[in-house]
Write a protein that holds these residues in place. Structure first.
Motif, PDB file in Angstrom:
ATOM      1  N   VAL A  64       0.830  -1.206   0.000  1.00 55.00           N
ATOM      2  CA  VAL A  64       0.000   0.000   0.000  1.00 55.00           C
ATOM      3  C   VAL A  64       0.864   1.256   0.000  1.00 55.00           C
ATOM      4  N   LEU A  65       1.941   1.254   0.786  1.00 57.24           N
ATOM      5  CA  LEU A  65       2.780   2.444   0.906  1.00 57.24           C
ATOM      6  C   LEU A  65       3.431   2.814  -0.425  1.00 57.24           C
ATOM      7  N   PHE A  66       3.925   1.824  -1.148  1.00 60.70           N
ATOM      8  CA  PHE A  66       4.684   2.096  -2.358  1.00 60.70           C
ATOM      9  C   PHE A  66       3.907   1.775  -3.637  1.00 60.70           C
ATOM     10  N   GLY A  67       2.648   1.365  -3.505  1.00 57.13           N
ATOM     11  CA  GLY A  67       1.820   1.129  -4.684  1.00 57.13           C
ATOM     12  C   GLY A  67       2.348   0.054  -5.604  1.00 57.13           C
ATOM     13  N   MET A  68       2.823  -1.051  -5.047  1.00 56.79           N
ATOM     14  CA  MET A  68       3.436  -2.113  -5.843  1.00 56.79           C
ATOM     15  C   MET A  68       2.474  -3.276  -6.045  1.00 56.79           C
ATOM     16  N   PRO A  69       2.588  -3.996  -7.160  1.00 54.98           N
ATOM     17  CA  PRO A  69       1.862  -5.264  -7.311  1.00 54.98           C
ATOM     18  C   PRO A  69       2.413  -6.306  -6.344  1.00 54.98           C
ATOM     19  N   LEU A  70       1.746  -7.453  -6.280  1.00 51.93           N
ATOM     20  CA  LEU A  70       2.103  -8.463  -5.282  1.00 51.93           C
ATOM     21  C   LEU A  70       3.500  -9.042  -5.527  1.00 51.93           C
ATOM     22  N   ARG A  71       3.856  -9.296  -6.772  1.00 48.59           N
ATOM     23  CA  ARG A  71       5.170  -9.893  -7.039  1.00 48.59           C
ATOM     24  C   ARG A  71       6.295  -8.933  -6.654  1.00 48.59           C
ATOM     25  N   GLY A 124     -16.448   7.748  -1.678  1.00 45.54           N
ATOM     26  CA  GLY A 124     -16.349   6.691  -2.674  1.00 45.54           C
ATOM     27  C   GLY A 124     -14.907   6.473  -3.099  1.00 45.54           C
ATOM     28  N   ILE A 125     -14.527   5.216  -3.294  1.00 46.56           N
ATOM     29  CA  ILE A 125     -13.203   4.837  -3.775  1.00 46.56           C
ATOM     30  C   ILE A 125     -13.375   4.042  -5.065  1.00 46.56           C
ATOM     31  N   LYS A 126     -12.682   4.456  -6.116  1.00 48.93           N
ATOM     32  CA  LYS A 126     -12.820   3.781  -7.406  1.00 48.93           C
ATOM     33  C   LYS A 126     -12.233   2.383  -7.333  1.00 48.93           C
ATOM     34  N   ALA A 127     -13.009   1.399  -7.752  1.00 51.82           N
ATOM     35  CA  ALA A 127     -12.562   0.011  -7.744  1.00 51.82           C
ATOM     36  C   ALA A 127     -12.274  -0.514  -9.147  1.00 51.82           C
ATOM     37  N   GLU A 128     -12.935   0.037 -10.152  1.00 52.72           N
ATOM     38  CA  GLU A 128     -12.732  -0.435 -11.521  1.00 52.72           C
ATOM     39  C   GLU A 128     -13.170   0.653 -12.490  1.00 52.72           C
ATOM     40  N   GLY A 129     -12.403   0.830 -13.545  1.00 48.65           N
ATOM     41  CA  GLY A 129     -12.720   1.842 -14.540  1.00 48.65           C
ATOM     42  C   GLY A 129     -11.723   2.992 -14.517  1.00 48.65           C
ATOM     43  N   GLU A 130     -11.844   3.892 -15.496  1.00 47.04           N
ATOM     44  CA  GLU A 130     -10.927   5.012 -15.615  1.00 47.04           C
ATOM     45  C   GLU A 130     -11.227   6.069 -14.558  1.00 47.04           C
ATOM     46  N   GLY A 131     -10.283   6.980 -14.403  1.00 44.80           N
ATOM     47  CA  GLY A 131     -10.454   8.086 -13.483  1.00 44.80           C
ATOM     48  C   GLY A 131     -11.417   9.128 -14.025  1.00 44.80           C
ATOM     49  N   LYS A 265      -9.512  13.887   6.560  1.00 43.39           N
ATOM     50  CA  LYS A 265      -8.959  12.533   6.685  1.00 43.39           C
ATOM     51  C   LYS A 265      -9.308  11.687   5.454  1.00 43.39           C
ATOM     52  N   MET A 266     -10.491  11.895   4.891  1.00 41.86           N
ATOM     53  CA  MET A 266     -10.847  11.184   3.667  1.00 41.86           C
ATOM     54  C   MET A 266      -9.884  11.532   2.536  1.00 41.86           C
ATOM     55  N   HIS A 267      -9.484  12.806   2.474  1.00 41.47           N
ATOM     56  CA  HIS A 267      -8.502  13.207   1.458  1.00 41.47           C
ATOM     57  C   HIS A 267      -7.182  12.484   1.677  1.00 41.47           C
ATOM     58  N   CYS A 268      -6.784  12.313   2.930  1.00 42.35           N
ATOM     59  CA  CYS A 268      -5.536  11.596   3.226  1.00 42.35           C
ATOM     60  C   CYS A 268      -5.618  10.141   2.787  1.00 42.35           C
ATOM     61  N   VAL A 269      -6.785   9.522   2.948  1.00 42.81           N
ATOM     62  CA  VAL A 269      -6.958   8.139   2.501  1.00 42.81           C
ATOM     63  C   VAL A 269      -6.725   8.029   0.996  1.00 42.81           C
ATOM     64  N   LYS A 270      -7.225   9.002   0.244  1.00 40.31           N
ATOM     65  CA  LYS A 270      -7.096   8.951  -1.210  1.00 40.31           C
ATOM     66  C   LYS A 270      -5.700   9.321  -1.679  1.00 40.31           C
ATOM     67  N   LEU A 271      -4.898   9.957  -0.820  1.00 39.97           N
ATOM     68  CA  LEU A 271      -3.512  10.217  -1.184  1.00 39.97           C
ATOM     69  C   LEU A 271      -2.715   8.924  -1.316  1.00 39.97           C
ATOM     70  N   LEU A 272      -3.158   7.859  -0.657  1.00 41.17           N
ATOM     71  CA  LEU A 272      -2.515   6.557  -0.779  1.00 41.17           C
ATOM     72  C   LEU A 272      -2.981   5.809  -2.021  1.00 41.17           C
ATOM     73  N   GLY A 273      -3.812   6.448  -2.823  1.00 40.53           N
ATOM     74  CA  GLY A 273      -4.291   5.826  -4.055  1.00 40.53           C
ATOM     75  C   GLY A 273      -5.732   6.205  -4.327  1.00 40.53           C
ATOM     76  N   GLN A 274      -5.985   6.722  -5.531  1.00 45.32           N
ATOM     77  CA  GLN A 274      -7.345   7.097  -5.889  1.00 45.32           C
ATOM     78  C   GLN A 274      -8.227   5.882  -6.150  1.00 45.32           C
ATOM     79  N   GLY A 275      -7.604   4.749  -6.436  1.00 45.45           N
ATOM     80  CA  GLY A 275      -8.360   3.539  -6.716  1.00 45.45           C
ATOM     81  C   GLY A 275      -7.815   2.359  -5.947  1.00 45.45           C
ATOM     82  N   LEU A 276      -8.498   1.229  -6.083  1.00 44.42           N
ATOM     83  CA  LEU A 276      -8.105  -0.005  -5.410  1.00 44.42           C
ATOM     84  C   LEU A 276      -7.445  -0.945  -6.409  1.00 44.42           C
ATOM     85  N   MET A 277      -6.418  -1.645  -5.944  1.00 44.91           N
ATOM     86  CA  MET A 277      -5.730  -2.599  -6.810  1.00 44.91           C
ATOM     87  C   MET A 277      -6.389  -3.967  -6.779  1.00 44.91           C
TER      88      MET A 277
END
Length: 310
Positions: A64-71, A124-131, A265-277
Motif C-alpha cells: 500500500v505504501l509504495f503502490g506495488m503489485p504483489l510480485r 467513494g473509492i474507485k474500484a474499476e474503470g478510468e479516473g 482525513k478522507m482526502h488523506c486516505v485517497k492520497l494513498l491511491g485514488q483507486g483499489l488494486m
C-alpha cells in the motif's frame, strides 16, 4: 454593522510537528526479531498456515505504501529482510493474494484522554474503470465500479477508530450502527457528529443508546417526531433549536464545523491511491483497512495543536 472576517488559527507546536512530518518520509524500517513471523499450529486437520497474520499485514503495508503489485512486494520485502540480516522466508504473491481475502487487519490507535468525540463521514473509492479526467475527456468505459468507505474518527487524536466498506448502492445511515459497534462498550462516547444523511430514527436511537449527543443537522423540511425514544427527543430539540436560532447559528454554537476534520482525513486516505488494486470485495476491504492502519501510524507521529486567535 461590522463586516464578517474569517477566524484565524495559530499552531503552537511547529517544531515537533515539522519533525513528525519528516519522520513520515523516513525509509528506516525496523523488524523485531522476536515478532511472530511464522504462524503457530492451529490444531486442526489439514495443511497448517506457514505465515502469521502479522507477516501478511507487513507485506501488504509495503504494498500500500509504495503502490506495488504483489510480485514486486515479495521482492521488496525479501530485500528488506536481507538488509536486516534475517533469514525469514517471504510469502509469495499467491499466498499474499489468498491470505488477504480473510486477513484480520490490526488497526492501531492510542486513544484520547477523555470521552470520545466521534466524527463520521463516507466517501467513494474507485474500484474499476478510468479516473474522472479520462472519463470526461474520452468518455471512459461503461463499466465503472465504486466502493464506499465509512469512517469514524477521534476528534482529539485524529485517529480512525471505526471503518466500514460497502458497495456503492448502500447509503450512509445504515452503516452507523456497525461503526458504533466497533467502539468498545467501556469507551464513553460524548458526541457523534455527522451530516444530514444520518438524520434517521435508527441513527439517533443507536447514538442515544450509547449515551452520546448526536450533532446531526436536521433536514430543511424536518418535522417533529413522536417523543417515544431518547433519540427522537434529542432530535426534536435540535429541530426546535434550528427553527429558533437558524441553521447557521445552531451549527456554530453546537460545533458542527468539527466534522470538516473527517473530510480532511478522507482526502488523506485517497492520497494513498485514488483507486483499489484488488478486484475481489473481501480483498478490497483488507486493502482499505491496511490504508487506515498506515494513516494511524502516521498520525501517531505527531499532529498540529492549533487554537483560534480572535
Amino acid at each position: 454593522m461590522s463586516s464578517w472576517s474569517p477566524t484565524k488559527y495559530k499552531t503552537h507546536n511547529w517544531r515537533s510537528y515539522n519533525s513528525a512530518l519528516k519522520q513520515r518520509g523516513s525509509l528506516s524500517i525496523w523488524f523485531d526479531p522476536e515478532m511472530s513471523w511464522h504462524a503457530t499450529p492451529t490444531g486442526k486437520r489439514g495443511r497448517q498456515p506457514e505465515f502469521s497474520d502479522a507477516a501478511i499485514q507487513t507485506c501488504l503495508t509495503m504494498k500500500v505504501l509504495f503502490g506495488m503489485p504483489l510480485r514486486q512486494t515479495t521482492g521488496f520485502v525479501e530485500s528488506l529482510l536481507c538488509l536486516a540480516g534475517l533469514d525469514w522466508k517471504v510469502p509469495d504473491f499467491s499466498t499474499l493474494c489468498r491470505r488477504q481475502k480473510a486477513l484480520n487487519v490490526v488497526i492501531p490507535y492510542r486513544g484520547g484522554s477523555g470521552p470520545l468525540h466521534l466524527l463520521i463521514d463516507a466517501t467513494g473509492i474507485k474500484a474499476e474503470g478510468e479516473g474522472e479526467w479520462n472519463a470526461r475527456k474520452h468518455g471512459g468505459s461503461k463499466k465503472r465500479l465504486w466502493r464506499k468507505l465509512h469512517l469514524g474518527m477521534d476528534e482529539e487524536t485524529l485517529e480512525i477508530r471505526a471503518v466500514g466498506v460497502t458497495t456503492s448502492n448502500i447509503g450512509d445511515a445504515p452503516t452507523l450502527p456497525d461503526l458504533l459497534h466497533q467502539i468498545p462498550p467501556d469507551q464513553e462516547i460524548a458526541t457523534v457528529t455527522a451530516d444530514g444523511a444520518y438524520d434517521t430514527r435508527r441513527c439517533h436511537n443507536v447514538i442515544a443508546a450509547r449515551g452520546a449527543l448526536a450533532i446531526i443537522p436536521p433536514r430543511k423540511n424536518a418535522q417533529l417526531w413522536k417523543p417515544t425514544t431518547a433519540g427522537a427527543i434529542a432530535r426534536n430539540e435540535a429541530v426546535r433549536a434550528c427553527k429558533y436560532l437558524g441553521r447557521a447559528l445552531w451549527r456554530k454554537l453546537i460545533g458542527y464545523h468539527r466534522r470538516s476534520r473527517a473530510e480532511t482525513k478522507m482526502h488523506c486516505v485517497k492520497l494513498l491511491g485514488q483507486g483499489l488494486m484488488a478486484r475481489d470485495f473481501d480483498r478490497q476491504v483488507a486493502e482499505l483497512q491496511v490504508r487506515i492502519a498506515v494513516l494511524n501510524r502516521y498520525t501517531a507521529l505527531g499532529i498540529p495543536i492549533t487554537e483560534s486567535v480572535g
